[in-house]
Every structure is written in C-alpha cells, then in structure tokens.
Design an enzyme around this catalytic site. Structure first.
Site, PDB file in Angstrom:
ATOM      1  N   ASP A  37       1.536  32.839  14.230  1.00 38.07           N
ATOM      2  CA  ASP A  37       3.084  33.697  14.230  1.00 38.07           C
ATOM      3  C   ASP A  37       4.479  33.427  14.084  1.00 38.07           C
ATOM      4  O   ASP A  37       5.109  32.369  14.165  1.00 38.07           O
ATOM      5  CB  ASP A  37       2.867  35.157  15.720  1.00 38.07           C
ATOM      6  CG  ASP A  37       1.309  35.430  15.621  1.00 38.07           C
ATOM      7  OD1 ASP A  37       0.649  36.163  14.423  1.00 38.07           O
ATOM      8  OD2 ASP A  37       1.050  36.142  16.490  1.00 38.07           O
ATOM      9  N   LYS A  59       4.647  38.794  12.418  1.00 38.91           N
ATOM     10  CA  LYS A  59       5.329  39.617  11.662  1.00 38.91           C
ATOM     11  C   LYS A  59       6.384  40.671  12.389  1.00 38.91           C
ATOM     12  O   LYS A  59       6.917  39.496  13.260  1.00 38.91           O
ATOM     13  CB  LYS A  59       4.145  40.747  12.186  1.00 38.91           C
ATOM     14  CG  LYS A  59       2.907  41.137  11.933  1.00 38.91           C
ATOM     15  CD  LYS A  59       1.630  41.639  12.602  1.00 38.91           C
ATOM     16  CE  LYS A  59       0.599  41.479  12.383  1.00 38.91           C
ATOM     17  NZ  LYS A  59       0.082  40.778  12.081  1.00 38.91           N
ATOM     18  N   MET A 173       9.244  43.424  22.366  1.00 41.38           N
ATOM     19  CA  MET A 173       9.838  44.337  22.023  1.00 41.38           C
ATOM     20  C   MET A 173      10.429  45.249  21.445  1.00 41.38           C
ATOM     21  O   MET A 173       9.743  46.401  20.523  1.00 41.38           O
ATOM     22  CB  MET A 173       8.052  44.227  20.541  1.00 41.38           C
ATOM     23  CG  MET A 173       7.503  42.872  20.539  1.00 41.38           C
ATOM     24  SD  MET A 173       5.922  43.164  19.760  1.00 41.38           S
ATOM     25  CE  MET A 173       4.882  44.169  20.766  1.00 41.38           C
TER      26      MET A 173
END
Length: 260
Positions: A37, A59, A173
């Site tokens: 990631d 991402k 996040m």
C-alpha cells in the site's frame, strides 16, 4: 504441476521498521512478490530482498489507481503461479485495511492465507507521543473509527456513541472531513474544549504533531498544513501530552522523585 502459492497479509506497522514483528520481518525477507500500500514506509520496504518484485497498489483520497477487484486478481494470479506473496499493509492488516476482504476472496479460490498482525497507527502514535489511549480517571475505553467513506457516500457515523467523554476516540483517514467530524461530535454533546492531537507519519523521521481543541482543530489543521497520513486522538487523555513524548503526569512524578 505448479506448487501452490501462499499469501501473507502482513502488517507493516506505523512506519518505523523497528516496530515490525519478528515474524513479519522474516517473511518479508523471504517474499518473492511484495504487493504494498501507499502508506508503507520506504524504510519498511527496504527490509524486502532486492530480488523481490515490488508492486504498488496504493490508494489516496479520491484516487484509487488500482481498484480492489484488480488487487484481488493480482494476488490470486501470483499465488496460483506458486509464488510466496507478501501483501504488505500499513499498520495492522485487519484494521481499516480490507485485509479480511482479500483473505476471503483468496480462500474462496483455494489459496492458503496467513495473517501477520502489525502495530496499528493508533498504538504507534500513542507510543511516539506519550499519549496513552486509556488512563485511569480519564478514559476507560478506546474507539477506532475511519473518517472517510467511499466516493459520494455520506459520513454517517454514530456521533452519539462516539461523543463519549469517558473514552478516547482515534480517527483514521480523517483529514478531509475533520471539520465535519468535530461538528458531529460537538452536536452530540462532546465538550468543544476537548483536546485533540493530530499526528502525521507517526514513528517516522518525518513525524509532525499538532495539539489543538475540538472546536479549533479544523482551522489549526489548515494552518499547519499537515499532509496525510494523519491520525487524530480525541479525548481527555490528550491533556497529558507533552512535546517530550512523556505524559505530563509521568514527567511531573519524575521531577518530584529527582528533587526528593
């Protein structure tokens, strides 16, 4: 006949390679394929052997260059070719990492999957800053929540449950929505003067910290220009924060002992 491959869902921890588990380090050093990631730090990737093929499937907010179904297919393809595949995820693979989805997909296709836990970002940030996630008299529990939803979806968090003054709330996040999160918590009754600590790239040499309050965090974050990944710790335990990384209460006790 091609030997059956295996996939290891490995937690990379919060960024410091010294926080990898012994098992994670050993498996990474023996991996043939490393699918990682965006939040996996360069220092952790350096643990992988030079012979390993590294594939980035990272991402970012509103930017998913490799959709989840393609990641699943990628893991399956390499495993079916008999490779030892390390699926490397920041923090712990089963906390906001879609690790369980990938494991279920691979197992449904007959692939052997092993989960290797990692130190999640909340634990890393707590240890780096000295802010305990629980503390007697301040917080008897901790809640983890993700501060974003898939594109176009409403951030429909249970504000009343999250606005518990007796717990510590950790938001992953949440940079893009921290203003909405703060407002939701205050509307549900959490004191606007509740302390907040934002930590960017916790446990790495690039770590940055921002101390603020619930009613000011959105403004202060814009001024400070902290870039993701940023973790938010919200609750009374943040009042123990000191820039030394030692909780203020502990620091005060140490000074008393030294002067005794």
């Amino acid at each position: 006949m091609t030997r059956a491959g295996q996939v290891y869902l490995i937690g990379a921890g919060p960024g410091d390679p010294e926080l990898l588990t012994v098992r994670a380090q050993r498996l990474l050093q023996g991996a043939e394929i490393v699918v990682h990631d965006r939040l996996v730090s360069p220092d952790v990737l350096a643990v992988c052997p030079e012979t390993a093929i590294r594939i980035s499937v990272g991402k970012a907010s509103a930017c998913h260059p490799v959709p989840q179904d393609e990641i699943n297919a990628l893991l399956l393809t390499h495993a079916e070719q008999g490779r030892i595949v390390a699926r490397l995820k920041g923090g712990d693979p089963l906390i906001f990492g879609r690790g369980s989805e990938e494991a279920a997909f691979l197992q449904s296709h007959g692939i052997e999957v092993h989960v290797v836990p990692g130190i999640t970002a909340a634990q890393g940030a707590a240890s780096a800053t000295g802010v305990p996630l629980t503390h007697r008299g301040l917080a008897g529990a901790v809640q983890y929540v993700t501060g974003h939803r898939q594109a176009g979806q409403v951030l429909d968090l249970d504000w009343r449950r999250l606005a518990d003054p007796d717990t510590t709330l950790v938001v992953y996040m949440g940079v893009a929505n921290i203003g909405q999160i703060a407002m939701g918590l205050m509307t549900a009754g959490l004191d606007p003067t509740t302390p907040v600590l934002a930590v960017a790239e916790a446990t790495t040499p690039r770590e940055r910290r921002l101390f603020s309050w619930l009613d000011k965090i959105a403004h202060d974050l814009r001024v400070a220009e902290l870039e993701p990944p940023v973790l938010f710790m919200i609750g009374r335990v943040v009042s123990l924060y000191s820039e030394t990384g030692v909780p203020q209460e502990m620091a005060a006790s140490a000074m008393v002992s030294a002067n005794a």
